[in-house]
Design an enzyme around this catalytic site. Structure first.
Site, short mmCIF file in Angstrom:
data_model
loop_
_atom_site.label_atom_id
_atom_site.label_comp_id
_atom_site.label_asym_id
_atom_site.label_seq_id
_atom_site.Cartn_x
_atom_site.Cartn_y
_atom_site.Cartn_z
N LYS A 281 -8.20 1.94 -3.79
CA LYS A 281 -7.06 1.05 -3.63
C LYS A 281 -7.09 -0.03 -4.70
O LYS A 281 -8.10 -0.70 -4.89
CB LYS A 281 -7.12 0.42 -2.23
CG LYS A 281 -5.80 -0.10 -1.71
CD LYS A 281 -5.94 -0.49 -0.24
CE LYS A 281 -4.61 -0.96 0.32
NZ LYS A 281 -4.72 -1.32 1.75
N GLU A 366 -0.79 -0.12 18.34
CA GLU A 366 -0.15 -1.22 19.08
C GLU A 366 -0.13 -0.97 20.58
O GLU A 366 -0.30 -1.91 21.37
CB GLU A 366 1.27 -1.43 18.56
CG GLU A 366 1.36 -2.01 17.16
CD GLU A 366 1.23 -0.96 16.05
OE1 GLU A 366 1.20 -1.35 14.88
OE2 GLU A 366 1.14 0.25 16.39
N ARG A 394 6.70 -0.55 19.05
CA ARG A 394 5.96 0.68 19.32
C ARG A 394 5.23 0.63 20.66
O ARG A 394 4.77 1.66 21.16
CB ARG A 394 4.96 0.93 18.18
CG ARG A 394 5.62 1.09 16.82
CD ARG A 394 4.62 0.89 15.69
NE ARG A 394 3.64 1.93 15.62
CZ ARG A 394 3.65 2.94 14.73
NH1 ARG A 394 4.60 3.01 13.84
NH2 ARG A 394 2.71 3.84 14.73
#
Length: 632
Positions: A281, A366, A394
């Site tokens: 990354k 979540e 969600r």
């Protein structure tokens, strides 16, 4: 001319000599760094997938083949390669390119994404549709290792393995540690197991063993057990193999030739295949390598230093929340904080460092975060769940069933409420008033400034039941901080008196409404301005008083009009028989709002102070039929 300037479509990329690909990767990284430095956006994820994206478009042919990017914030390279190079400077700007895949923008964007862990489900659906329609193209889902913490991704992997249809899942792994000493052996086993000769030979050998009289089946079972035991020791992908996938990898995600080779192998295999790709990354930009979390998503910055271009001396609502949590952590021993893979974004890093045993980052899960909080609350712990408004959607069922049904004291700190700006429709938090207001036992507050945020959070912790505190993605107003004191539930405050019109605003719309009231007063219109503070419960007595007194109410909210704060006011007036009160509701219209700066989007929705004043004048100019009003 640069190599990138020659790429107008993936076909141009496939025609490029392989020796030019490393130089093209460097050029792409420079363009992405320059553009994100100017516009803001997701930098580190895109720098990490440059070679992977090049390899995908060399091996697969979009838009015939389908590539589905999980979350979609790593699609910048894909956009550069699929005919949008000349528009790339408009990335995330109003009227420009979206920062996420958008089928309306390009046929190469197979699926609209913006939330995590959805790619495998969508890709499996596309693969099944392909099979039913007797087509022969490839479907590829690209998912990060972080997104695999989402239960939806695991559900989809399980289903795909069961169905055994042709599907390729590319696992972009930029965090998981894979031991180097097994890398070579794993690569060898991947080659062996993906070789058609191996598959045919394995089947022929099994048939021969089965035909051995009396002992054939037993020998075969023993061989299978030994094979599986060996594979568990040396192959890091056995989890996926147990789900029914052929596992290939791990492969260096920055080795273009190796990437293309293994993707070509994956394309030739039958059934579901998982390609495990190791990427870095932020690759190619040192500040992003040093701090990939910060550079995951950034505001405009100086590309030479990596420092942000704009800093405000006024803390953001997120920072105020984070400081409050650290303060309360000392005062309330049973306070815990929960987040779903966003400790930095929600402001909880300070709390996590100070009270690590009371901080829980559940990953991109979540639903689990909310029910975990319910379990904690049921045992006397005070949980605060910090989740962005758009992501809390969600976990709707868990809020209803596991928190509100039992009236458990869970505090929802809902960040990014309202229009968030350049991330666009997948990230605007404009539905939360509506999807929370109708839930029994739920209290909903929205602060007008950062001091009020602190008071509301304190009120929430003192309340014995579910509470949502919703605040925007912005800096505060610079107001002084007062001593913490609980706000009486359902109490509004009058900011300006008047008897001709009432402006009734909540949360981030209080300041624009106040500006509108001041402008109307300058025009000689006696306008009452009220900060509702609560979406639920409403200050019924105060609202009804001004409804009768002025006969005209303008409600203002940074939420969709359907089912929001204004709807609650209308319901109150209807219940009390005040049918003659003229009401105008201002808020987000019934459409998905595009991306662009927050100021531009608020103006698009008619939510600036000037526009609120103009709307109020329009209401005043309507012929009044109210006569004498009274409460029934």
């Amino acid at each position: 001319m640069s190599i990138l300037q020659q790429i107008d479509s993936p076909a141009d990329l496939r025609a490029l000599p392989a020796e030019d690909l490393p130089r093209l990767a460097e050029e792409i990284r420079r363009v992405i760094i320059q553009t994100v430095a100017q516009n803001g956006g997701h930098l580190a994820p895109n720098l990490g997938v440059v070679e992977l994206t090049l390899a995908l478009h060399r091996v697969f042919t979009t838009p015939r083949d389908k590539i589905i990017w999980d979350v979609g914030h790593q699609c910048y390279v894909h956009k550069l390669l699929t005919g949008r190079r000349e528009q790339f400077a408009s990335l995330r700007q109003f009227g420009g390119l979206s920062g996420f895949p958008r089928p309306l923008e390009s046929a190469h964007d197979a699926f609209a994404t913006g939330h995590s862990s959805t790619s495998v489900s969508a890709a499996l659906g596309m693969a099944l549709a392909r099979d039913q329609q007797k087509k022969r193209h490839h479907v590829v889902a690209v998912i990060g290792d972080g997104a695999l913490t989402g239960g939806m991704a695991l559900e989809a992997l399980n289903h795909a393995g069961h169905l055994q249809c042709n599907l390729i899942v590319v696992l972009n792994d930029n965090e998981m540690s894979i031991a180097q000493n097994v890398g070579g052996l794993s690569r060898y086993l991947s080659r062996l197991r993906s070789d058609p000769k191996y598959t045919r030979g394995k089947e022929e050998l099994e048939n021969i063993i089965k035909r051995i009289p009396n002992i054939g089946s037993a020998v075969l079972k023993m061989a299978d057990r030994l094979k599986d035991a060996f594979k568990y020791l040396v192959v890091p992908g056995m989890f996926f193999e147990e789900l029914g996938f052929t596992y290939l990898g791990p492969v260096d995600g920055h080795d273009l030739l190796e990437l293309m080779r293994i993707l070509q192998q994956a394309r030739s295999l039958k059934g579901p295949v998982l390609v495990h790709v190791l990427t870095q990354k932020g690759r190619g930009y040192q500040p992003a390598l040093d701090d990939p979390d910060t550079f995951h998503g950034v505001a405009p910055f100086n590309p030479e230093t990596g420092q942000p271009l704009k800093t405000s001396p006024i803390p953001s609502y997120t920072q105020v929340f984070g400081q409050f949590m650290v303060e309360m952590g000392q005062r309330i021993p049973n306070l815990v904080a929960i987040t779903a893979a966003m400790p930095g974004g929600t402001g909880l890093k300070g709390f996590a460092a100070r009270y690590p045993e009371r901080f829980f980052d559940v990953g991109i899960a979540e639903q689990h975060a909310v029910t975990l909080a319910a379990g904690l609350a049921s045992q006397g712990i005070r949980p605060v769940v910090a989740i962005y408004s758009t992501f809390l959607q969600r976990a709707y069922d868990q809020i209803v069933h596991d928190v509100c049904l039992s009236g458990l004291p869970v505090v929802f700190a809902i960040d990014r409420g309202g229009l968030v700006g350049d991330d666009g429709p997948t990230h605007h938090g404009v539905f939360d008033f509506s999807y929370l207001r109708h839930l029994p036992n739920m209290m909903i507050m929205a602060p007008a400034d950062e001091n009020q945020l602190r008071q509301m959070l304190y009120t929430a912790l003192m309340h014995d039941g579910p509470v949502a505190v919703r605040y925007p993605r912005s800096s505060g107003t610079g107001c002084p901080m007062e001593e913490l004191k609980a706000i009486p539930p359902g109490s509004a405050r009058v900011l300006q008196e008047g008897d001709q019109l009432t402006l009734l605003a909540v949360g981030s719309m209080v300041q624009p409404a106040r500006q509108a009231a001041e402008e109307l007063a300058r025009q000689g219109i006696a306008t009452a301005c009220i900060d509702a503070r609560f979406v639920k419960p409403l200050d019924e007595k105060l609202i009804l008083h001004y409804a009768v007194r002025t006969g005209r109410i303008v409600t203002v909210e940074e939420n969709v009009l359907a089912g929001g704060f204004g709807s609650a006011v209308l319901e109150l007036l209807q219940q009390r028989g005040l049918h003659q009160v003229q009401v105008m509701r201002l808020g987000v219209p019934d459409c998905f709002i595009t991306h662009g700066s927050r100021d531009i989007l608020l103006k698009q929705c008619g939510l600036t102070g000037e526009q609120i004043a103009a709307a109020a004048l329009e209401l005043l100019q309507k012929r009044s039929h109210r006569g004498r009003l009274k409460l029934l």
